[in-house]
Design an enzyme around this catalytic site. Structure first.
Site, PDB file in Angstrom:
ATOM      1  N   ARG A  94      -4.156   2.170 -16.703  1.00 43.79           N
ATOM      2  CA  ARG A  94      -3.164   2.744 -16.008  1.00 43.79           C
ATOM      3  C   ARG A  94      -1.856   3.021 -16.875  1.00 43.79           C
ATOM      4  NH1 ARG A  94      -1.734  -2.101 -12.415  1.00 43.79           N
ATOM      5  NH2 ARG A  94      -3.859  -1.704 -11.434  1.00 43.79           N
ATOM      6  N   HIS A 123      -3.657  -3.376 -17.994  1.00 49.51           N
ATOM      7  CA  HIS A 123      -4.295  -2.263 -17.577  1.00 49.51           C
ATOM      8  C   HIS A 123      -3.592  -1.018 -18.327  1.00 49.51           C
ATOM      9  CE1 HIS A 123      -6.556  -3.032 -14.032  1.00 49.51           C
ATOM     10  NE2 HIS A 123      -5.575  -3.929 -13.787  1.00 49.51           N
ATOM     11  N   ASP A 130     -10.418  -3.198 -12.531  1.00 49.47           N
ATOM     12  CA  ASP A 130     -10.264  -3.854 -10.940  1.00 49.47           C
ATOM     13  C   ASP A 130     -11.722  -3.461 -10.647  1.00 49.47           C
ATOM     14  OD1 ASP A 130      -7.684  -4.799 -11.626  1.00 49.47           O
ATOM     15  OD2 ASP A 130      -6.968  -3.155 -10.381  1.00 49.47           O
ATOM     16  N   GLU A 188      -6.564 -12.960  -8.828  1.00 47.79           N
ATOM     17  CA  GLU A 188      -7.345 -11.875  -8.366  1.00 47.79           C
ATOM     18  C   GLU A 188      -8.581 -11.621  -8.808  1.00 47.79           C
ATOM     19  OE1 GLU A 188      -5.105  -8.519 -10.210  1.00 47.79           O
ATOM     20  OE2 GLU A 188      -3.200  -8.852  -9.178  1.00 47.79           O
ATOM     21  N   HIS A 191      -9.874  -8.429 -10.910  1.00 45.12           N
ATOM     22  CA  HIS A 191      -9.143  -7.949 -12.027  1.00 45.12           C
ATOM     23  C   HIS A 191      -9.895  -9.053 -13.277  1.00 45.12           C
ATOM     24  CE1 HIS A 191      -5.464  -6.808 -14.713  1.00 45.12           C
ATOM     25  NE2 HIS A 191      -6.005  -7.808 -15.334  1.00 45.12           N
TER      26      HIS A 191
HETATM   27 ZN    ZN Z   1      -6.250  -5.204 -12.021  1.00 41.71          ZN
END
Ligand code: ZN
Length: 212
Positions: A94, A123, A130, A188, A191
């Site tokens: 990301r 990320h 994810d 999470e 993740h």
């Molecule tokens: Zn993530």
């Protein structure tokens, strides 16, 4: 506004540039996952308005990781195949400016679930993924204890509510990922960080500039 108030407002604003880090770091080598294994599916919600900021933040539904993490993920998918499951990917590398946008789009306790742009995200290093599972027979995503990006305790990998089937899917994914060097995020279930994440620097390269 007094100067003290003005200064606290300035301090609270997210920086415009990624944090300056001191290396050494490995040379970035981002690779796109989907062309490597046709049985890995994509559900890149950040390329659609179906995400927590309610607008597309990626121009294209593509998922990248640094090469060693990408190769490990292919091995995870191979591990799951005889169990009747495949991987479905929501997000990988990301760009840092998207992490900054997520921070600016959240407040209060929601920020427990997004990375502080002053520190960046794993990320941003191309070492976090994810993902979830799909059933190889139906092609459908399996039930999990929460939706992707749900900002509640149902998202915790330790959450013991919900259905037994959902918890079994979550724990099956975790076992396969841990066997190949990925570690789950404590809040999470979707993740995972790859073991070598500290060896890669934060990047802000747009998808359109990778591998072309
Ligand atoms: Zn993530």
């Amino acid at each position: 506004m007094t100067s003290a108030l003005l200064m606290s407002a300035v301090a609270a604003a997210a920086p415009l540039q990624p944090p300056v880090e001191t290396g050494p770091f490995r040379t970035p080598d981002l690779v796109e996952i989907a062309p490597l294994d046709a049985t890995i599916k994509l559900d890149v919600r950040y390329a659609t308005p179906d995400n927590f900021v309610h607008k597309a933040v990626y121009a294209e539904p593509r998922v990248f990781l640094q090469r060693p993490a990408a190769e490990a993920l292919i091995r995870v998918n191979a591990r799951l195949k005889p169990q009747g499951y495949g991987l479905i990917l929501f997000d990988g590398y990301r760009p840092w400016s998207v992490t900054r946008l997520f921070w600016e789009s959240t407040s209060g306790t929601q920020r427990m679930f997004v990375a502080d742009p002053r520190e960046g995200s794993r990320h941003n290093r191309g070492c976090a993924i994810d993902l979830s599972l799909y059933d190889l027979k139906t092609g459908q995503q399996v039930a999990m204890p929460s939706d992707y990006d749900e900002m509640t305790e149902r998202a915790y990998p330790s959450y013991d509510g919900g259905t037994a089937a959902a918890r079994e899917h979550r724990d099956r994914l975790r076992a396969a990922m841990e066997a190949e060097g990925f570690a789950v995020h404590p809040r999470e279930w979707w993740h995972y960080d790859y073991a070598l994440w500290q060896e890669y620097a934060i990047l802000d390269i747009p998808f359109s500039e990778i591998g072309r």
